[in-house]
Motif scaffolding. Structure first.
Motif, short mmCIF file in Angstrom:
data_model
loop_
_atom_site.label_atom_id
_atom_site.label_comp_id
_atom_site.label_asym_id
_atom_site.label_seq_id
_atom_site.Cartn_x
_atom_site.Cartn_y
_atom_site.Cartn_z
N ARG A 13 0.82 -1.21 0.00
CA ARG A 13 0.00 0.00 0.00
C ARG A 13 0.85 1.26 0.00
O ARG A 13 0.46 2.26 -0.54
N ARG A 14 2.01 1.20 0.60
CA ARG A 14 2.89 2.37 0.62
C ARG A 14 3.41 2.70 -0.77
O ARG A 14 3.77 3.83 -1.04
N ASP A 15 3.48 1.69 -1.63
CA ASP A 15 4.01 1.91 -2.97
C ASP A 15 2.96 2.49 -3.92
O ASP A 15 3.31 2.93 -5.00
N GLU A 16 1.68 2.45 -3.53
CA GLU A 16 0.64 2.97 -4.40
C GLU A 16 0.82 4.48 -4.54
O GLU A 16 1.07 5.18 -3.57
N PRO A 17 0.67 4.98 -5.77
CA PRO A 17 0.78 6.42 -5.94
C PRO A 17 -0.37 7.12 -5.23
O PRO A 17 -1.47 6.60 -5.13
N THR A 18 -0.10 8.30 -4.73
CA THR A 18 -1.15 9.05 -4.07
C THR A 18 -1.76 10.02 -5.06
O THR A 18 -1.16 10.37 -6.08
N LEU A 19 -2.96 10.44 -4.74
CA LEU A 19 -3.68 11.38 -5.59
C LEU A 19 -4.45 12.30 -4.67
O LEU A 19 -4.94 11.88 -3.63
N ASP A 52 -7.16 0.74 -13.72
CA ASP A 52 -6.14 0.29 -12.77
C ASP A 52 -5.53 1.42 -11.96
O ASP A 52 -4.67 1.19 -11.12
N GLU A 53 -5.97 2.66 -12.20
CA GLU A 53 -5.41 3.81 -11.49
C GLU A 53 -6.45 4.47 -10.59
O GLU A 53 -7.65 4.39 -10.84
N LEU A 54 -5.97 5.15 -9.56
CA LEU A 54 -6.86 5.91 -8.70
C LEU A 54 -7.52 7.05 -9.47
O LEU A 54 -6.97 7.52 -10.47
N GLY A 85 -21.45 25.27 -3.16
CA GLY A 85 -21.70 26.26 -4.20
C GLY A 85 -23.13 26.10 -4.67
O GLY A 85 -23.90 25.32 -4.10
N ASP A 86 -23.51 26.83 -5.73
CA ASP A 86 -24.84 26.62 -6.30
C ASP A 86 -25.01 25.14 -6.64
O ASP A 86 -26.04 24.55 -6.39
N ILE A 87 -23.99 24.60 -7.24
CA ILE A 87 -23.88 23.14 -7.40
C ILE A 87 -22.66 22.74 -6.59
O ILE A 87 -21.54 23.14 -6.89
N SER A 88 -22.90 21.99 -5.54
CA SER A 88 -21.81 21.55 -4.66
C SER A 88 -21.13 20.33 -5.25
O SER A 88 -21.74 19.54 -5.97
N HIS A 89 -19.86 20.18 -4.92
CA HIS A 89 -19.10 19.01 -5.34
C HIS A 89 -18.71 18.21 -4.11
O HIS A 89 -18.20 18.78 -3.14
N ILE A 90 -18.95 16.91 -4.18
CA ILE A 90 -18.59 15.99 -3.11
C ILE A 90 -17.60 15.00 -3.72
O ILE A 90 -17.95 14.26 -4.64
N SER A 91 -16.37 15.00 -3.24
CA SER A 91 -15.30 14.25 -3.91
C SER A 91 -14.50 13.41 -2.93
O SER A 91 -14.37 13.76 -1.76
N ARG A 92 -13.92 12.34 -3.47
CA ARG A 92 -12.89 11.59 -2.74
C ARG A 92 -12.10 10.77 -3.75
O ARG A 92 -12.55 10.48 -4.85
N VAL A 93 -10.92 10.37 -3.33
CA VAL A 93 -10.03 9.55 -4.16
C VAL A 93 -10.35 8.09 -3.92
O VAL A 93 -10.50 7.65 -2.77
N GLN A 94 -10.46 7.34 -5.00
CA GLN A 94 -10.68 5.90 -4.90
C GLN A 94 -10.45 5.25 -6.26
O GLN A 94 -10.31 5.94 -7.26
N LYS A 95 -10.38 3.93 -6.26
CA LYS A 95 -10.38 3.21 -7.53
C LYS A 95 -11.84 3.06 -7.93
O LYS A 95 -12.70 2.80 -7.09
N LEU A 96 -12.11 3.24 -9.20
CA LEU A 96 -13.49 3.18 -9.68
C LEU A 96 -13.82 1.82 -10.25
O LEU A 96 -13.01 1.20 -10.93
N ASP A 97 -15.02 1.38 -9.96
CA ASP A 97 -15.62 0.24 -10.65
C ASP A 97 -17.12 0.49 -10.65
O ASP A 97 -17.63 1.34 -9.92
N ASP A 123 -18.90 12.70 -12.02
CA ASP A 123 -17.83 12.53 -13.00
C ASP A 123 -16.61 12.00 -12.26
O ASP A 123 -16.60 11.93 -11.03
N ALA A 124 -15.64 11.59 -13.01
CA ALA A 124 -14.40 11.08 -12.42
C ALA A 124 -13.24 11.76 -13.13
O ALA A 124 -13.29 12.02 -14.33
N LEU A 125 -12.24 12.05 -12.32
CA LEU A 125 -11.05 12.74 -12.82
C LEU A 125 -9.82 11.90 -12.53
O LEU A 125 -9.73 11.26 -11.48
N GLN A 126 -8.91 11.91 -13.46
CA GLN A 126 -7.62 11.26 -13.29
C GLN A 126 -6.56 12.20 -13.88
O GLN A 126 -6.87 13.06 -14.71
N PRO A 127 -5.32 12.03 -13.46
CA PRO A 127 -4.27 12.85 -14.07
C PRO A 127 -4.23 12.62 -15.57
O PRO A 127 -4.51 11.51 -16.05
#
Length: 133
Positions: A13-19, A52-54, A85-97, A123-127
């Protein structure tokens, strides 16, 4: 699982890249704003999403301003960050499925409804992919 297996998991787990949700290299790789489209179909149609990426899973919701702090109280223990905001954003980092996207979409719809608001989609964002840089 034995001690060696647990140790290997912890070290791995320590080797996993952070986001971070505010990473400046993030771009939207998949969007789901049609309530009748299955999350599995949404993910399948996205050529940019890298399974395969966060990723940052970001829900778009309307929450009455007087309920924002209550929403934050309910979401923070599970690692969600609410930006109001007028449209609020609720976000967290995770692997998607598909399963987790569907569960979280349902959770956000329920939360928004209980607080007098509305869940609009996610929506989902990745680097940005290395090939696109």
């Amino acid at each position: 699982m034995g001690l060696l297996g647990r140790l290997r998991d912890l070290l791995g787990r320590r080797d996993e890249p952070t986001l971070s949700i505010d990473d400046p290299t993030l771009v939207v790789v998949v969007e789901a704003f049609d309530i009748v489209e299955a999350d599995s179909a949404v993910l399948a149609r996205s050529p940019q999403w890298r399974a395969d990426e966060l990723a940052v899973l970001r829900h778009h919701v309307r929450i009455p301003s007087e309920q924002v702090e209550r929403a934050r109280e309910l979401l923070t223990p599970d690692g969600w960050v609410l930006v109001a905001g007028d449209i609020s954003h609720i976000s967290r980092v995770q692997k998607l499925d598909a399963l987790h996207c569907a569960q979280e979409r349902s959770r956000m719809a329920s939360l928004a409804q209980r607080l007098g608001g509305e869940a609009l989609g996610w929506d989902a964002l990745q680097p940005r992919s290395p090939a696109a840089r």
